[in-house]
Design an enzyme around this catalytic site. Structure first.
Site, mmCIF file in Angstrom:
data_model
loop_
_atom_site.group_PDB
_atom_site.id
_atom_site.type_symbol
_atom_site.label_atom_id
_atom_site.label_comp_id
_atom_site.label_asym_id
_atom_site.label_seq_id
_atom_site.Cartn_x
_atom_site.Cartn_y
_atom_site.Cartn_z
ATOM 1 C CE LYS A 337 -11.163 -3.843 -58.207
ATOM 2 N NZ LYS A 337 -11.394 -4.211 -56.822
ATOM 3 N NE ARG A 371 -18.058 -4.049 -56.404
ATOM 4 C CZ ARG A 371 -17.448 -3.245 -57.265
ATOM 5 N NH1 ARG A 371 -16.374 -3.648 -57.912
ATOM 6 N NH2 ARG A 371 -17.905 -2.027 -57.453
#
Ligand code: 7PJ
Length: 393
Positions: A337, A371
């Protein structure tokens, strides 16, 4: 805050010098330090809480308005040892102005903070933790920010899912709509067109499948085709989602997001990011339970990158432990991210090491499910971290 490893080490050290088992049990409680926040207390009850906390030798921090008697309700931050919390809870049971309720909240939170094992039921699957679990990301979107377009053809998506399972993925998370910042939603039909053929080909996969969607109909069609977890970035806020999860006995990932993908990164701001997410979790868990979703089908996710600034994301990783007070396993999605890109000044293809660092710290702070895009590398790093954490424990 509370580190079970440090306690295990303390107990072992007492053993080594020959302390009796009874003595170890009594004394270890004084080596466990906790912080618990209580919210919305009546002023009178909060003042009693402070007195009793001080009498137990611990602390209860209250805002100024409680001393000047100018507020009706208040939050309180309690900190002290497990032993002190136990004394406090016993005393508060007998006190007026919500004393018994505060005592119960303290006891429940304490028990949850000490909890190390979870079992999630997802359809007919049972997912036990520990060990930690890795959720491999399978994007079937043309515009996902890090591997957009790569797995668009059904065959390639299926092949990638199998490879992730070989590399150690415990769950495969299929998503047909990109939720990267500023992305536009896709239609239900388009999302179904992307995910359904892949799900059909993955029939019989040896690990559970989760469907990354906030659209109830997409969730339903996926659950009909063997998915068993609903991974919902809207946290069951869309009409009908909770009912569908309940109907198919699915597990649900309740993720926190401020705003929606379209606008979430436009000036996000929090007075108190941890408090806000905690209140959101409490409200959503109540909602899920009131729709018949059982406790052992609920997973919480603070939603890294969803309406959060860099400092919010870092603070969440640091403070993850406080969400454990609620009693549900925590899922973390930091993989590649942009906050990692900001810290390291690196492009999305160069964020593996940053991802691993955040996941290892999250594991130490009590997260159970990760994840990720890069399954093999994250599994190796997390297994190594787990071995250190569990050495002799
Ligand atoms: C997350 C997610 C996350 C959960 C995405 C991306 C954006 N679901 N779906 N948690 N992120 N539960 O992978 O960068 O953090 S999509």
């Amino acid at each position: 805050m509370f580190n079970p490893r440090a306690i295990a080490d303390l107990e072992r050290e007492m053993q080594r010098i020959g302390v009796s088992p009874e003595g170890i049990e009594i004394m270890a409680r004084k080596g466990k330090f906790y912080k618990i926040r209580l919210e919305n207390l009546p002023l009178k009850g909060a003042l009693i809480l402070k007195q009793e906390a001080l009498a137990a030798g611990m602390e209860c921090a209250l805002p100024w308005c409680t001393a000047s008697l100018t507020c009706d309700t208040t939050d309180a931050i309690l900190f002290g040892t497990k032993r002190q919390f136990q004394i406090l809870a016993e005393k508060m049971k007998m006190q007026p102005f919500k004393g018994a309720k505060m005592a119960e909240e303290i006891e429940v939170c304490l028990e949850n903070l000490e909890r190390r094992e979870y079992e999630v039921r997802a359809g007919g699957w049972r997912i036990r933790m520990p060990p930690f679990r890795v959720m491999g990301i399978l994007n079937v979107t043309p515009d996902s920010f890090s591997d957009g377009g790569k797995f668009l053809s059904v065959d390639r998506a299926v092949e990638h899912a199998h490879r992730m399972v070989e590399e150690g993925a415990d769950i495969i998370d299929i998503g047909g709509e990109s939720s990267r910042p500023f992305s536009e939603p896709v239609s239900e039909e388009e999302e179904l067109r992307r995910v359904i053929p892949v799900l059909e080909e993955l029939d019989g996969l040896k690990v559970p499948i989760s469907i990354d969607t906030y659209k109830p109909r997409v969730a339903e069609e996926a659950l009909k085709r063997g998915a068993s977890i609903v991974n919902d970035i809207y946290g069951l806020r869309r009409e009908g989602m909770a009912e569908i999860a309940r109907e198919y006995d699915a597990a649900v990932v309740i993720m926190h997001m401020k705003g929606e993908p379209k606008n979430m990164q436009v000036n996000p701001h929090y007075e108190d990011v941890i408090g806000e997410i905690t209140r959101f979790f409490r409200e959503r868990v109540e909602f899920a339970r009131s729709h018949g979703i059982e406790d052992d089908r609920i997973i919480l996710d603070p939603g890294i990158g969803f309406g959060k600034r860099l400092e919010d994301n870092l603070m969440i990783i640091r403070s993850l432990g406080s969400f454990r007070c609620l009693g549900y396993p925590i899922l973390m999605g930091t993989s590649r991210k942009s906050f990692i890109g900001k810290v390291l000044d690196l492009d999305v293809s160069e964020r593996l090491e940053g991802t691993i660092a955040t996941n290892v710290i999250s594991l130490m702070n009590g997260a159970s499910i990760f994840r990720v895009h890069d399954v093999k590398e994250n599994v190796r790093a997390l297994r190594m971290a787990q071995a250190v954490m569990e050495a002799f424990a």
